[in-house]
Design an enzyme around this catalytic site. Structure first.
Site, PDB file in Angstrom:
ATOM      1  N   SER A 116       0.858  -1.306  -0.048  1.00  0.00           N
ATOM      2  CA  SER A 116      -0.045   0.030  -0.028  1.00  0.00           C
ATOM      3  C   SER A 116       0.867   1.174   0.115  1.00  0.00           C
ATOM      4  O   SER A 116       1.786   1.311  -0.706  1.00  0.00           O
ATOM      5  CB  SER A 116      -0.932   0.114   1.208  1.00  0.00           C
ATOM      6  OG  SER A 116      -1.718   0.810   0.824  1.00  0.00           O
ATOM      7  N   ASP A 234     -10.414  -3.735  -4.917  1.00  0.00           N
ATOM      8  CA  ASP A 234      -9.942  -2.594  -3.970  1.00  0.00           C
ATOM      9  C   ASP A 234     -11.030  -1.807  -3.960  1.00  0.00           C
ATOM     10  O   ASP A 234     -11.551  -0.886  -4.867  1.00  0.00           O
ATOM     11  CB  ASP A 234      -8.785  -2.141  -4.410  1.00  0.00           C
ATOM     12  CG  ASP A 234      -8.057  -1.508  -3.338  1.00  0.00           C
ATOM     13  OD1 ASP A 234      -8.511  -1.131  -2.236  1.00  0.00           O
ATOM     14  OD2 ASP A 234      -6.755  -1.567  -3.239  1.00  0.00           O
ATOM     15  N   HIS A 287      -8.356  -4.822  -0.915  1.00  0.00           N
ATOM     16  CA  HIS A 287      -7.125  -4.174  -0.607  1.00  0.00           C
ATOM     17  C   HIS A 287      -6.471  -5.199   0.268  1.00  0.00           C
ATOM     18  O   HIS A 287      -6.867  -5.363   1.338  1.00  0.00           O
ATOM     19  CB  HIS A 287      -7.368  -2.926   0.080  1.00  0.00           C
ATOM     20  CG  HIS A 287      -6.364  -1.938   0.148  1.00  0.00           C
ATOM     21  ND1 HIS A 287      -5.480  -1.570  -0.845  1.00  0.00           N
ATOM     22  CD2 HIS A 287      -5.406  -1.502   1.126  1.00  0.00           C
ATOM     23  CE1 HIS A 287      -4.187  -0.949  -0.614  1.00  0.00           C
ATOM     24  NE2 HIS A 287      -4.434  -0.879   1.028  1.00  0.00           N
TER      25      HIS A 287
END
Ligand SMILES: *[C@@H]1O[C@H](CO)[C@@H](O)[C@H](O)[C@H]1NC(C)=O
Ligand SMILES: *[C@@H]1O[C@H](CO)[C@@H](O)[C@H](O)[C@H]1NC(C)=O
Length: 323
Positions: A116, A234, A287
């Site tokens: 991320s 996501d 995610h």
């Protein structure tokens, strides 16, 4: 670890003369390059999840030294630093930590894994310092071209809520830009002038301002592999296509290859693509939903011994035209 005494030893200044005399091919052994991992927002370097990723990396490439990047040795302060702080200073600290680490600093190169926001922060490390240099950079669900909306916090995460409350109120103030991490990679094309003027991190690291930093381009071009994974479902990263460095306005998605960033080669991505070193991959799920199988495949495909060869990535094209 054989490389500590052979390859790395020979690369120290005292041994430079010797290293020139010995053909490199006789020195390569199976010892993998060290791996550095930069965790995401709300995580910390000592978390169980990160430890199990490190273990998997060592199973895939036995003998891998794994170093998890930290802004603070205290785990809760390290977590806090994913929300609060000036990214310029955070990267500076990481550069110093890696450049003075007894083993990493003697490595000919390291591999890197960014989760991320850790993905774009690693890019910051590469572009600004790259000592030791990164060979393969793999990012999962990163925000390479910024976020245009801030993710929601868990109901009980007061650190997160406090940070985001402040963000929404005054994203471009220097108070917020010097203190709140996600604000420093906030990028909204409807506020592009303000972004260019005030962004404390992303506008610089993506070389979007008039004055381009050639070092950034050079360092990125020295990567052997740059692999960007996007999570298909996501909903945390908005837009999720930022994981592929795309530019999104409303429903309109411009793939990286059609942006000025790419066409004018601001940070060497065109060079990487043309040498088959740039990959755009997806994985199912939300995610950061990562399976051990996927991670193991990534570790085997992109990490491992120094001097190994890699499969060429297919040249990236406009994926919308492909459909
Ligand atoms: C470009 O980046 C390098 C590495 O961070 C830095 O040393 C240099 O001062 C920068 N150059 C300019 C013109 O900003
Ligand atoms: C972040 O820190 C750097 C280095 O001290 C400083 O130059 C910069 O102005 C800071 N950023 C902001 C937005 O205050």
């Amino acid at each position: 670890m054989a490389w500590l005494t052979t390859i790395f030893g020979l690369l120290t200044a005292a041994n430079l003369a010797r290293s020139a005399a010995v053909p490199a091919s006789t020195l390569i052994d199976d010892t993998p390059l060290p791996l550095i991992i930069w965790h995401g927002l709300g995580d910390n370097y000592a978390a169980d999840g990160i430890a199990s990723v490190a273990e998997l990396a060592q199973e895939a490439n036995p003998g891998t030294l794994v170093y998890v990047i930290r802004i603070d040795d205290d785990a809760s302060a390290d977590r806090s630093a994913t929300f609060f702080g000036n990214i310029t200073l955070q990267i500076k600290k990481v550069c110093e930590d890696l450049a003075t680490h007894p083993i990493l600093s003697t490595a000919p190169a390291v591999d890197a894994l960014g989760f991320s926001q850790g993905g774009q922060l690693l890019r910051g490390y590469i572009e600004r310092c790259n000592k030791p240099p990164v060979r393969s950079l793999v990012t999962f669900g990163s925000q390479h071209n910024g976020v245009s909306k801030f993710q929601a916090c868990e109901m009980t995460d007061w650190v997160c809520k406090g940070a985001l409350g402040l963000l929404r109120s005054s994203t471009w103030s220097s108070f917020v830009q010097s203190r709140l991490v996600p604000a420093q990679y906030f990028r909204d094309l409807t506020q592009y002038d303000q972004y260019l003027e005030h962004s404390n991190f992303l506008a610089d690291i993506n070389n979007e301002r008039v004055l381009k930093n050639k070092t950034y381009e050079k360092h990125m071009e020295s990567l052997e592999q740059f692999v960007m994974y996007m999570f298909e479902d996501d909903t945390t990263v908005i837009p999720k296509e930022s994981g592929w460095f795309a530019e999104v306005i409303g429903e309109d998605i411009t793939p990286l290859v059609d942006t000025a960033t790419y066409k004018e080669n601001w940070i060497g991505l065109k060079t990487l693509n043309e040498k088959g070193a740039l990959s755009f991959l997806t994985t199912p799920g939300r995610h950061m939903s990562l399976s051990d199988e996927l991670l193991t495949k990534v570790f085997k495909d992109y990490y491992g011994p120094y001097g190994r060869s890699f499969k060429k990535a297919g040249e990236a094209v406009n994926w919308q035209e492909e459909l």
